[in-house]
Design an enzyme around this catalytic site. Structure first.
Site, mmCIF file in Angstrom:
data_model
loop_
_atom_site.group_PDB
_atom_site.id
_atom_site.type_symbol
_atom_site.label_atom_id
_atom_site.label_comp_id
_atom_site.label_asym_id
_atom_site.label_seq_id
_atom_site.Cartn_x
_atom_site.Cartn_y
_atom_site.Cartn_z
ATOM 1 N N ASP A 165 0.846 -1.185 0.000
ATOM 2 C CA ASP A 165 0.000 0.000 0.000
ATOM 3 C C ASP A 165 0.889 1.246 0.000
ATOM 4 O OD1 ASP A 165 -2.644 1.304 0.486
ATOM 5 O OD2 ASP A 165 -1.710 1.907 2.352
ATOM 6 N N GLU A 224 1.479 -0.494 -5.073
ATOM 7 C CA GLU A 224 0.506 0.516 -5.512
ATOM 8 C C GLU A 224 1.281 1.809 -5.602
ATOM 9 O OE1 GLU A 224 -3.082 0.988 -3.154
ATOM 10 O OE2 GLU A 224 -3.181 -1.178 -2.933
HETATM 11 C C1 GLC Z 1 -4.068 3.492 -0.151
HETATM 12 C C2 GLC Z 1 -5.254 2.560 -0.100
HETATM 13 C C3 GLC Z 1 -6.416 3.294 0.482
HETATM 14 C C4 GLC Z 1 -6.058 3.737 1.887
HETATM 15 C C5 GLC Z 1 -4.768 4.528 1.888
HETATM 16 C C6 GLC Z 1 -4.243 4.711 3.267
HETATM 17 O O1 GLC Z 1 -4.267 4.569 -0.973
HETATM 18 O O2 GLC Z 1 -5.509 2.018 -1.365
HETATM 19 O O3 GLC Z 1 -7.585 2.536 0.496
HETATM 20 O O4 GLC Z 1 -7.097 4.526 2.395
HETATM 21 O O5 GLC Z 1 -3.766 3.885 1.157
HETATM 22 O O6 GLC Z 1 -3.745 3.499 3.773
#
Ligand code: GLC
Length: 507
Positions: A205, A252
């Site tokens: 993440d 991500e």
């Molecule tokens: C990323 C996740 C999202 C979350 C954020 C904070 O962007 O995909 O869902 O709220 O991180 O962890």
């Protein structure tokens, strides 16, 4: 074994997939009971959203203990059983890690609040004195991704107004300090903990987060993300994974610049990286083509594998994004064929295979912290997180015997898995067929694509070294198909032509 290079990875939003105990919240046992469905669908791997101990302010992305299962989702024994069963079904299991921040209920953060400024406990996070004579102005002007300032002031143990701590997301998600060796050691421990339990990989993440500039005070530059030092963290993660053959790591990566993006998937960093570039492109041939070209060029420069995704728990579902109604459904189906025709890995978000639209929800039931934190100027992400309809009727549509944690719209009654399995024209049948062809048809080879000339508002490409052609008509008029035998279309052809909002595969 590089199984992930052309894998279809299915993202399970654990809260919303399947509830085994009637509390209205999906859980690990629920996923276990649906493995047969995922095998039938034809995906290669699951990617589970966070299920670790959490106060659930951001539905598990606020982790209080990264090495324990939250009781609402199950326990470690259930997790082990899920992994073992998934492997028996030929499905790999990957999980999401959240290394940028912890929950404010993590034992480290509690200890930090109880400790004095300058203490080792505070040094695991970013604590700073405020600006101004009384320290009442945040250390710098950074804003949170969820809205409002990125700093919150704490009370000192003696009760006085104290330092501020950094949180790039909600205040309940304090950012870790990645210059602290303890933070590195703890992530390594977490990686090994899950790898030793048999997970096949991780999704990271906010993989472009973690590292921050050395000076966070007043004049701090606006480089909240994509700091150069983060690549050392990814090299550490990769070095750990390299001791476990066949495991995969995907980040991500929300970095707009293609060249900066490519740095994350260099040979000694992440295996795969996805950004939401294709998911953010409107349903227009030029925009779709630019997103594909940019992504391919970025990974080609570092000889990495591309990753495609149209959907996630953070963005409106494709059906809704492309305009909703029958046209939205047709376009989402067409774009699914485009994504699945491309070389590389594909991530499907649960419910995408059912062609679900976002649910319209009354404000009173919305839960995403983005809504409140933004003013509310943004509705939040609840609409794409509504539970999956499996069979039957309201309120739970087979997802739960109780009341689902977000209400499921009436429209989901016609979109249940059970209904769609019976209907050869359903979106589920289309995606199943596409996944089957992708896995078994010899034309799905080659690592690049060649663009074909196409009428205005359309695009067509061929896989390198193969006869597979994918054509998309995003214009308002029917167009002739490229030459070849039709393998699959996202909707019916009209007098042999490709109608608007439709894609075709040909060989
Ligand atoms: C990323 C996740 C999202 C979350 C954020 C904070 O962007 O995909 O869902 O709220 O991180 O962890």
């Amino acid at each position: 074994m590089q199984w992930w290079r052309d894998a279809v990875v299915y993202q399970v939003y654990v809260r919303s997939f399947s509830d085994s105990d009637g509390d209205g919240v999906g859980d690990l046992e629920g996923i276990r009971s649906r493995l047969g469905y995922l095998e039938l669908l034809g995906v290669d791997a699951l990617s589970l959203t966070p299920f670790c101990t959490s106060p659930m302010v951001d539905h598990g992305y606020d982790v209080a203990d990264p090495r324990a299962v939250d009781p609402v989702f199950g326990d470690l024994d259930t997790f082990d059983a899920l992994v073992a069963d998934a492997h028996r079904h030929g499905l790999r299991v990957t999980i999401i890690l959240v290394p940028n921040h912890t929950s404010n209920e993590h034992e480290w953060f509690r200890a930090a609040l109880e400790s004095a400024p300058g203490s080792p406990e505070r040094a695991r996070y970013h604590f700073q004195p405020g600006r101004g004579t009384d320290g009442s102005t945040p250390p710098n002007d950074w804003t949170s991704e969820f809205g409002g300032p990125a700093w919150t002031r704490v009370q000192d143990p003696d009760g006085g107004a104290g330092e501020w701590y950094l949180h790039l997301f909600a205040p309940e998600q304090p950012d870790l300090n990645w210059t602290n060796p303890e933070v590195w050691a703890d992530l390594e421990k977490t990686l090994r903990f899950w790898l030793d339990r048999g997970v096949d990989g991780f999704r990271i993440d906010v993989a472009h987060g973690m590292c921050k500039p050395a000076d966070l005070t007043g004049s701090a530059p606006e480089v909240r993300f994509d700091h150069d030092d983060v690549h050392d963290v990814h090299r550490m993660i990769r070095a750990v994974l390299d001791h476990y053959p066949g495991r995969m790591i995907v980040g991500e990566i929300s970095v707009g610049d293609d060249a900066r993006f490519a740095r994350y998937v260099r040979p000694d960093e992440l295996h795969l990286g996805f950004h939401l570039r294709l998911a953010r492109a409107p349903f227009e041939a030029d925009a779709v083509r630019a997103a594909i070209e940019g992504s391919l060029a970025a990974v080609a420069a570092v000889e990495a594998t591309p990753t495609w995704t149209l959907s996630s728990h953070d963005v409106p579902r494709p059906v809704t994004r492309y305009g909703g109604g029958p046209a939205g459904v047709a376009r989402a189906r067409a774009m699914a064929l485009v994504g699945l025709a491309l070389p590389g890995a594909v991530h499907l978000y649960n419910g995408e295979e059912l062609g679900l639209p976002d649910a319209e929800l009354p404000d009173a039931v919305r839960q995403d912290p983005v809504r409140d934190r933004s003013g509310p100027t943004r509705p939040g992400r609840d609409g794409c997180r509504v539970p999956l309809p499996w069979e039957g009727g309201p309120p739970g549509y087979g997802f739960t015997d109780g009341d689902p944690w977000l209400p499921m719209p009436d429209a989901y009654g016609r979109l249940t898995v059970a209904e769609q399995l019976e209907d050869t024209t359903s979106t589920l049948s289309l995606i199943r067929r596409a996944l089957e062809l992708r896995k078994t048809h010899p034309a799905f080879t080659g690592r690049g694509i060649e663009w074909y000339g196409a009428p205005d508002g359309c695009l067509a490409f061929r896989r390198d070294g193969s006869t597979l052609v994918c054509a998309l008509n995003a214009s308002a008029e029917p167009v002739p198909l490229p030459p070849g035998d039709v393998l699959l279309t996202s909707g019916p052809l009209v007098d042999g032509d490709l109608p608007p909002d439709t894609a075709a595969w040909l060989v």
